[in-house]
Motif scaffolding. Sequence first.
Motif, PDB file in Angstrom:
ATOM      1  N   VAL A   1       0.859  -1.186   0.000  1.00 19.60           N
ATOM      2  CA  VAL A   1       0.000   0.000   0.000  1.00 19.60           C
ATOM      3  C   VAL A   1       0.894   1.234   0.000  1.00 19.60           C
ATOM      4  N   GLU A   2       0.441   2.265  -0.714  1.00 16.77           N
ATOM      5  CA  GLU A   2       1.235   3.483  -0.835  1.00 16.77           C
ATOM      6  C   GLU A   2       0.411   4.699  -0.436  1.00 16.77           C
ATOM      7  N   PHE A   3       1.107   5.728  -0.008  1.00 16.97           N
ATOM      8  CA  PHE A   3       0.489   7.008   0.299  1.00 16.97           C
ATOM      9  C   PHE A   3       1.496   8.099  -0.039  1.00 16.97           C
ATOM     10  N   GLU A   4       1.003   9.306  -0.179  1.00 13.25           N
ATOM     11  CA  GLU A   4       1.862  10.447  -0.493  1.00 13.25           C
ATOM     12  C   GLU A   4       2.553  10.903   0.779  1.00 13.25           C
ATOM     13  N   HIS A   5       3.861  10.658   0.879  1.00 10.78           N
ATOM     14  CA  HIS A   5       4.628  11.047   2.068  1.00 10.78           C
ATOM     15  C   HIS A   5       4.881  12.553   2.060  1.00 10.78           C
ATOM     16  N   ASP A   6       4.626  13.190   3.178  1.00 14.89           N
ATOM     17  CA  ASP A   6       4.911  14.610   3.368  1.00 14.89           C
ATOM     18  C   ASP A   6       6.364  14.724   3.835  1.00 14.89           C
ATOM     19  N   LYS A   7       7.215  15.311   3.007  1.00 11.23           N
ATOM     20  CA  LYS A   7       8.647  15.369   3.329  1.00 11.23           C
ATOM     21  C   LYS A   7       8.954  16.141   4.612  1.00 11.23           C
ATOM     22  N   ASN A   8       8.002  16.906   5.108  1.00 10.83           N
ATOM     23  CA  ASN A   8       8.196  17.630   6.362  1.00 10.83           C
ATOM     24  C   ASN A   8       7.784  16.810   7.589  1.00 10.83           C
ATOM     25  N   ASN A   9       7.171  15.671   7.370  1.00  9.43           N
ATOM     26  CA  ASN A   9       6.716  14.820   8.468  1.00  9.43           C
ATOM     27  C   ASN A   9       7.805  13.804   8.801  1.00  9.43           C
ATOM     28  N   THR A  10       8.266  13.795  10.049  1.00 12.05           N
ATOM     29  CA  THR A  10       9.295  12.845  10.455  1.00 12.05           C
ATOM     30  C   THR A  10       8.749  11.753  11.373  1.00 12.05           C
ATOM     31  N   ASN A  11       7.457  11.739  11.590  1.00 13.02           N
ATOM     32  CA  ASN A  11       6.837  10.675  12.366  1.00 13.02           C
ATOM     33  C   ASN A  11       6.224   9.707  11.346  1.00 13.02           C
ATOM     34  N   PHE A  12       7.095   8.951  10.710  1.00 15.83           N
ATOM     35  CA  PHE A  12       6.757   8.188   9.506  1.00 15.83           C
ATOM     36  C   PHE A  12       5.652   7.148   9.704  1.00 15.83           C
ATOM     37  N   ALA A  13       5.722   6.353  10.747  1.00 15.34           N
ATOM     38  CA  ALA A  13       4.722   5.304  10.952  1.00 15.34           C
ATOM     39  C   ALA A  13       3.358   5.895  11.308  1.00 15.34           C
ATOM     40  N   LYS A  14       3.345   6.924  12.149  1.00 21.28           N
ATOM     41  CA  LYS A  14       2.061   7.562  12.482  1.00 21.28           C
ATOM     42  C   LYS A  14       1.467   8.236  11.254  1.00 21.28           C
ATOM     43  N   GLU A  15       2.322   8.793  10.406  1.00 21.22           N
ATOM     44  CA  GLU A  15       1.843   9.383   9.154  1.00 21.22           C
ATOM     45  C   GLU A  15       1.173   8.310   8.294  1.00 21.22           C
TER      46      GLU A  15
END
Length: 152
Positions: free
Chosen positions: A18-32
């Motif tokens: 599964v994929e989602f658009e990662h926000d490069k400013n978000n560093t809480n990767f799993a919660k994102e």
Amino acid sequence: MTPAINLLKKSKYDFTVVEFEHDKNNTNFAKEAAQKLGIAEAIVFKTLLVDVDGKLHVAVTPCTNQVDLKRFAQCAGGKKATMADPKIAERTTGYLVGGISPFAQKKRLPTLLHVTAAAEEKIYVSAGKRGVEVVIAPSILVELCSAKYAEF
């Protein structure tokens, strides 16, 4: 395709990407991942590298958990644990922080999977790239990574 996805394809085990658009400013990767995929945080597991008495180990734990380093060291058969330096983690695994997968790391490391995973039919873990997760049965992770369940 990441090394983790390639390994899972070769293994013939059942998994989903599964994929989602990662926000490069978000560093809480799993919660994102949990937020963007609309799933419970308790089934999204983060992959962390922990130095136990000078040897690296992999901790796979729900994104809601903080690793109890003293307890992790005990579970790994050591005395003292610290979080691994991010640059060392990237060099050792071949993945970028935030996209470290427990699967197909450059160097196989002792792996501990948080005991709460055993109660879940499927869990989400990084597929080796930020914004890409694999949905898999915990027992498959245990088998492919030679992981042990532990409470840390």
